[in-house]
Design an enzyme around this catalytic site. Structure first.
Site, PDB file in Angstrom:
ATOM      1  N   HIS A 191      -0.998 -10.302 -11.774  1.00 32.15           N
ATOM      2  CA  HIS A 191      -1.760  -9.226 -11.127  1.00 32.15           C
ATOM      3  C   HIS A 191      -2.903  -8.742 -12.022  1.00 32.15           C
ATOM      4  CE1 HIS A 191       0.195  -8.241  -7.329  1.00 32.15           C
ATOM      5  NE2 HIS A 191       1.390  -8.144  -7.886  1.00 32.15           N
ATOM      6  N   GLU A 249       3.732  -9.973 -12.723  1.00 30.73           N
ATOM      7  CA  GLU A 249       2.958  -8.762 -13.060  1.00 30.73           C
ATOM      8  C   GLU A 249       1.718  -9.099 -13.887  1.00 30.73           C
ATOM      9  OE1 GLU A 249       3.717  -6.544 -11.236  1.00 30.73           O
ATOM     10  OE2 GLU A 249       5.795  -7.058 -10.826  1.00 30.73           O
ATOM     11  N   CYS A 266       6.020  -9.288  -2.892  1.00 32.11           N
ATOM     12  CA  CYS A 266       5.033  -8.455  -3.571  1.00 32.11           C
ATOM     13  C   CYS A 266       4.781  -7.202  -2.737  1.00 32.11           C
ATOM     14  CB  CYS A 266       3.726  -9.224  -3.764  1.00 32.11           C
ATOM     15  SG  CYS A 266       2.475  -8.292  -4.664  1.00 32.11           S
ATOM     16  N   LEU A 267       4.782  -6.064  -3.390  1.00 31.06           N
ATOM     17  CA  LEU A 267       4.575  -4.801  -2.677  1.00 31.06           C
ATOM     18  C   LEU A 267       3.175  -4.741  -2.059  1.00 31.06           C
ATOM     19  CD1 LEU A 267       6.306  -2.446  -5.265  1.00 31.06           C
ATOM     20  CD2 LEU A 267       7.184  -3.106  -3.012  1.00 31.06           C
TER      21      LEU A 267
HETATM   22  O1  GNR Z   1       9.620  -6.054  -6.017  1.00 27.96           O
HETATM   23  C1  GNR Z   1       9.239  -7.176  -6.380  1.00 27.96           C
HETATM   24  N1  GNR Z   1      10.116  -8.214  -6.354  1.00 27.96           N
HETATM   25  C2  GNR Z   1       9.888  -9.423  -6.999  1.00 27.96           C
HETATM   26  C3  GNR Z   1      10.769 -10.457  -6.748  1.00 27.96           C
HETATM   27  C4  GNR Z   1      10.608 -11.680  -7.379  1.00 27.96           C
HETATM   28  C5  GNR Z   1       9.573 -11.862  -8.265  1.00 27.96           C
HETATM   29  C6  GNR Z   1       8.661 -10.839  -8.514  1.00 27.96           C
HETATM   30  C7  GNR Z   1       8.830  -9.629  -7.886  1.00 27.96           C
HETATM   31  S1  GNR Z   1       7.721  -8.331  -8.241  1.00 27.96           S
HETATM   32  C8  GNR Z   1       7.826  -7.377  -6.769  1.00 27.96           C
HETATM   33  C9  GNR Z   1       7.054  -6.086  -6.922  1.00 27.96           C
HETATM   34  C10 GNR Z   1       5.583  -6.395  -7.086  1.00 27.96           C
HETATM   35  O2  GNR Z   1       4.836  -6.642  -6.176  1.00 27.96           O
HETATM   36  N2  GNR Z   1       5.130  -6.412  -8.312  1.00 27.96           N
HETATM   37  O3  GNR Z   1       3.835  -6.713  -8.537  1.00 27.96           O
HETATM   38 NI    NI Z   2       3.246  -8.027  -6.864  1.00 25.44          NI
END
Ligand code: GNR
Ligand code: NI
Length: 176
Positions: free
Chosen positions: A143, A140, A97-98
């Protein structure tokens, strides 16, 4: 047409906006279309395969995703996305997750989901997703409900990840 997309800062844990429930979009304005474009640009720049509005400090039910190959991008821009069906079959995938930099964990989720959403023209669309796209769209939509991938793993692993992120953030802060 919205102006040129701009990169927007990505918020990280423990920012409280990541724990809030985002509000449904009631009118699809140029501002919403601009937000979608800014989020897409920010996602590609990161790089990531998805981004939800709370991650850029906006409490609205808006997400972008692209799980396509580099030479065949497949950008989805979704407004008010909803999971309307999920498979009984589960799949385990490594997620990151970023907003939780440099940490990953195996997460179990429904292997296939059907999602209904509005596109940027306000048209109702649906998507049947499996594989990485299924994990991504569930991540997503989580989130938008204040849920993070670490909420799907054991407390021990979650606490380990959070401790590592906080330590890394303390070190980078003191170096600046
Ligand atoms: O970049 C992302 N990679 C990812 C890999 C596996 C399952 C979900 C993701 S989402 C993530 C980017 C992010 O934080 N989206 O909210
Ligand atoms: Ni995420």
């Amino acid at each position: 047409m919205p102006a040129t997309a701009k990169l927007v800062p990505i918020v990280k844990v423990p920012d409280p906006v990541l724990r809030e429930t985002a509000k449904p979009v009631t009118e699809i304005t140029d501002g919403i279309r601009q937000l979608l474009d800014d989020m897409a640009a920010t996602m590609y720049d990161a790089p990531g395969i998805g981004l939800a509005a709370p991650q850029v400090n906006v409490g609205q039910r808006v997400i972008v995703m692209d799980c396509g190959k580099d030479d065949a991008p497949e950008l989805f821009k979704m407004i008010n996305p909803e999971i309307i069906r999920e498979s009984d079959a589960r799949a385990i995938l490594e997620e990151g997750c970023l907003s939780i930099p440099d940490q990953t964990a195996d997460v179990e989720r429904p292997a296939e989901v059907e999602v209904r959403y509005l596109d940027e023209a306000g048209e109702m669309q649906s998507l049947v997703a499996s594989g990485l796209l299924a994990a991504c769209v569930q991540h997503e939509i989580d989130h938008l409900n204040g849920v993070l991938f670490i909420d799907h793993i054991s407390r021990l692993k979650r606490d380990m990840i959070l401790r590592r992120v906080m330590k890394e953030m303390r070190q980078t802060t003191s170096r600046n």
